[in-house]
Design an enzyme around this catalytic site. Structure first.
Site, PDB file in Angstrom:
ATOM      1  N   GLU A  85       5.063  19.647  16.916  1.00 41.27           N
ATOM      2  CA  GLU A  85       4.034  20.453  16.263  1.00 41.27           C
ATOM      3  C   GLU A  85       4.558  21.830  15.853  1.00 41.27           C
ATOM      4  OE1 GLU A  85       1.357  19.427  15.240  1.00 41.27           O
ATOM      5  OE2 GLU A  85       0.080  21.168  14.886  1.00 41.27           O
ATOM      6  N   ASP A  86       5.354  22.426  16.693  1.00 39.72           N
ATOM      7  CA  ASP A  86       5.713  23.833  16.485  1.00 39.72           C
ATOM      8  C   ASP A  86       7.131  24.078  15.980  1.00 39.72           C
ATOM      9  OD1 ASP A  86       3.221  24.349  17.383  1.00 39.72           O
ATOM     10  OD2 ASP A  86       3.801  25.010  19.379  1.00 39.72           O
TER      11      ASP A  86
END
Ligand code: MN
Length: 731
Positions: A85-86
């Protein structure tokens, strides 16, 4: 906060290693180290809001997961949970490096993290909980997510006030209940207490202070109880382990603030927990406890023979000590104890043979070995995936959970379509619907909704549900709302349509009536039924409440009786408007197996608009609709009933699929305009896509159902009217 001050907010890799080293059976430390190194590298110099290096967050989450006793893949999943996600790392990379299981866990955590919870709406919480459970194919996904939430709560102090409250509310409504359902009491209690502290700091402090005040007295009190129980059981029951406990702040809060009790009225702020080796010992201890102390009536609960849905088992009783101070006693075996603390996670714990970490109590550690074998034996018979499935079943049944773009969750039966969703949101939304987007992409209207889909309903100003939706949608309520709409909203049109249909059908059957006869006839006939006026009757035909082919035989019979007239005996095809097998490439409405010949006068070709004429004895002759031998006005000519509708075989299929390409000047709303146009023509859309071209134009590709070439021609011409359209062609 008093109760949890001993928990380090951030734990580093050496602490994770320490936790893992206590495990009786080995973890795959190489894989875990690799996951840690990879996460560390991927997060690079990312930082938490507090300024702390980001990697410490996933490492701390991994520690929580490890403390629950979860397996190697879960720990890798926790370490890598924010990587996809990051950072720029892809799921494929994870899969290559750590295998499909770890990748699946991370994918699951990423997916449920993307959900935005609208905590404004209490009634949504239940659906969100169910949806989360349903979304996680693997229950380990939920456990990692719970650990993630817990760690974020431990480090929430640096967040702005509003965010702390929002997250706390979500925990109370969504995540703590899930932890409770999975039986993971340790996480449930801490999540609730930390959330309560943000939601009602004053109330929290009050309770905490009261507990603290009584702490010294409590220790003495509990020691005294312990001593008395030990004395009485020493000789008869082996290995009795007793500890005192304080209820979680949140559960006291619930009882004082929400149930209006005072602290004195809460029997189980303080409780004594007795843990023994065997089931029979539980009942023996209970006997002893009731012998020493006076039991309070109606406070005994046997959760051993009747376990709670989250697998919790124990005997509960509330008794009075010699000073008439009430306290609760919980009696359980070690196995029950671990299940009570770790819930479903206990099953992984014992697969790994891991004990309660950081607990220095020798007796506790001793017991683990004893109980381990017992639990392992039981585990062999009980697959954890079955347990997870059961939990999912009573959590989520067979429903799907779908988001509106605003973040509200809707619970629909399996197999539901965007139409069902639209009608659940609001009847008006359903009536005005022209299409739907799932996760931002336009889908066909019969798309089957999946849990976690974000479903946006595209609407237009006018209400106009499509009749064919009745067969497409799943829920009875959507079906009946569409029917209702056709019944009421379109009454005027229904009356006209119904009247036309009836007249046409009369002509086909050679029934002709004067206005007066007409009125008489109906007075006698269908008015007996629930239709008060002629208009009601026509309207019912129009919206489909009355099917003409069903009533025509009776009408005809009645007509003959009433007027005793000699209906010209015609070779009239029976009324049901069914399209049967083609005959010489032509389908004649309402009949099959009829001799077909093509008239010489106009030589109709496939694709031409055609019509049939019922000859006397020579079957049906087919004419071009524009042939000079065909009356211009079929309803006002000699023997209109002899003219019958025909179609070319290749033009009548139920779903004559066609793909159109619409090139137009690119602008916002283009796709919506196409959707609305098609919908207004009652065209079934299979798919709809658009892409931009380099020259400022856009191409919309639509796959639709048409009823033949003429129909298609009409559709193309309507689409060409759309603002900015350059070209519409069939591909
Ligand atoms: Mn996280």
């Amino acid at each position: 906060m008093g109760k949890y001050t001993n928990v380090a907010h951030y734990q580093d890799f050496s602490e994770l290693q320490k936790i893992l080293s206590v495990a009786a059976e080995p973890y795959d430390l190489e894989k875990i180290t690799k996951a840690y190194k990879f996460a560390e590298k991927s997060h690079g110099d990312q930082r938490r809001v507090s300024g702390i290096p980001y990697i410490l967050h996933p490492t701390s989450v991994a520690c929580i997961v490890a403390e629950l006793g979860m397996d190697t893949d879960s720990i890798c999943g926790a370490l890598l949970h924010d990587v996809v996600e990051d950072t720029v790392v892809s799921l494929d990379e994870i899969k290559k490096m750590f295998g499909p299981d770890v990748a699946k866990l991370i994918d699951g955590v990423t997916k449920i993290s993307k959900i935005s919870y609208s905590s404004r709406e209490m009634q949504q919480a239940e659906n969100i909980r169910k949806m989360l459970i349903a979304m996680a194919d693997d229950i380990r996904v939920i456990i990692i997510k719970l650990a993630d939430r817990l760690h974020n709560m431990r480090t929430m102090d640096c967040m702005p006030e509003q965010k702390r409250r929002d997250k706390s509310l979500e925990n109370m409504q969504v995540f703590a209940p899930i932890a409770h359902r999975l039986g993971i009491k340790t996480i449930k209690d801490e999540l609730e207490d930390r959330s309560l502290q943000y939601l009602d700091p004053v109330g929290y402090k009050e309770i905490e202070d009261t507990i603290q005040l009584t702490e010294e007295g409590r220790d003495k009190f509990i020691d005294d109880i312990k001593r008395q129980i030990i004395e009485k059981t020493e000789e008869t029951i082996p290995n009795v382990y007793i500890s005192g406990r304080v209820k979680s702040v949140n559960s006291i809060y619930r009882k004082t603030y929400m149930q209006g009790k005072t602290m004195d009225q809460i029997f189980d702020i303080f409780a004594v927990r007795v843990i023994v080796d065997s089931l029979s010992d539980c009942y023996n201890v209970l006997g002893v406890v009731h012998d020493i102390f006076k039991p309070i009536p109606n406070r005994f609960k046997d959760y051993i023979s009747m376990p709670k849905p989250n697998m919790y088992q124990s005997l509960h009783t509330t008794v009075l000590d010699k000073n008439a101070i009430p306290f609760e006693v919980q009696i359980r075996t070690w196995e029950m104890h671990y299940t009570a603390e770790y819930g479903i996670a206990a099953h992984w714990k014992y697969k790994l043979g891991m004990g309660p970490e950081g607990n220095n109590d020798d007796k506790l550690t001793d017991n683990i070995q004893k109980v381990k074998k017992m639990i392992l034996d039981q585990l062999e018979a009980e697959d954890v995936t079955d347990i997870a499935k059961n939990i999912r079943n009573d959590f989520a049944e067979n429903d799907v959970y779908v988001f509106s773009p605003k973040g509200d969750v809707f619970n629909l039966p399996q197999g539901s379509t965007p139409i069902d969703m639209a009608y659940i949101i609001h009847t008006q939304v359903g009536h005005r619907m022209v299409g739907a987007k799932i996760n931002g992409k336009i889908v066909s209207i019969d798309y089957k909704l999946k849990t976690g889909d974000i479903c946006e309903i595209i609407t237009q100003k006018e209400e106009h549900p499509n009749k064919s939706w009745i067969d497409i949608c799943k829920t009875a309520s959507a079906k009946s709302k569409i029917r209702q709409w056709y019944k009421h909203e379109k009454r005027d049109e229904n009356i006209i349509e119904g009247k036309q249909l009836l007249e046409k059908e009369f002509k086909r059957h050679g029934i002709s009536l004067t206005e007066e006869e007409y009125a008489d006839f109906f007075q006698k006939l269908m008015i007996k039924k629930q239709y008060n006026t002629m208009d009601d009757f026509y309207a019912a035909i129009g919206y489909g409440g009355i099917q003409l082919w069903k009533i025509m035989p009776r009408l005809k019979e009645e007509y003959q009786k009433t007027f005793a007239s000699n209906i010209e005996e015609l070779d009239v095809p029976q009324a049901p408007v069914k399209r049967k097998k083609a005959n010489a490439g032509v389908v004649i409405e309402g009949t099959d197996d009829v001799l077909v010949k093509f008239s010489k006068c106009c030589n109709p070709l496939p694709g031409d608009d055609i019509i049939g004429y019922i000859t006397r004895g020579y079957g049906v002759s087919i004419h071009n609709r524009h042939c000079t031998n065909v009356p211009k006005d079929l309803s006002n000519c000699e023997q209109p009933e002899r003219w019958v509708s025909c179609y070319w075989e290749d033009e009548i299929g139920e779903a004559f699929r066609s793909t159109l390409q619409i090139t137009a000047t690119d602008r916002t709303g283009l796709l919506a305009d196409v959707t609305i146009k098609l919908s207004n023509m009652h065209i079934f859309i299979h798919s709809l896509n658009s892409r931009e071209l380099d020259d400022g134009k856009a191409v919309v590709t639509a796959t639709i159902d048409v009823m033949g070439r003429n129909h298609l021609r009409g559709v193309i011409s309507k689409l060409s009217d759309i603002n900015g359209t350059v070209e519409v062609k069939r591909i």
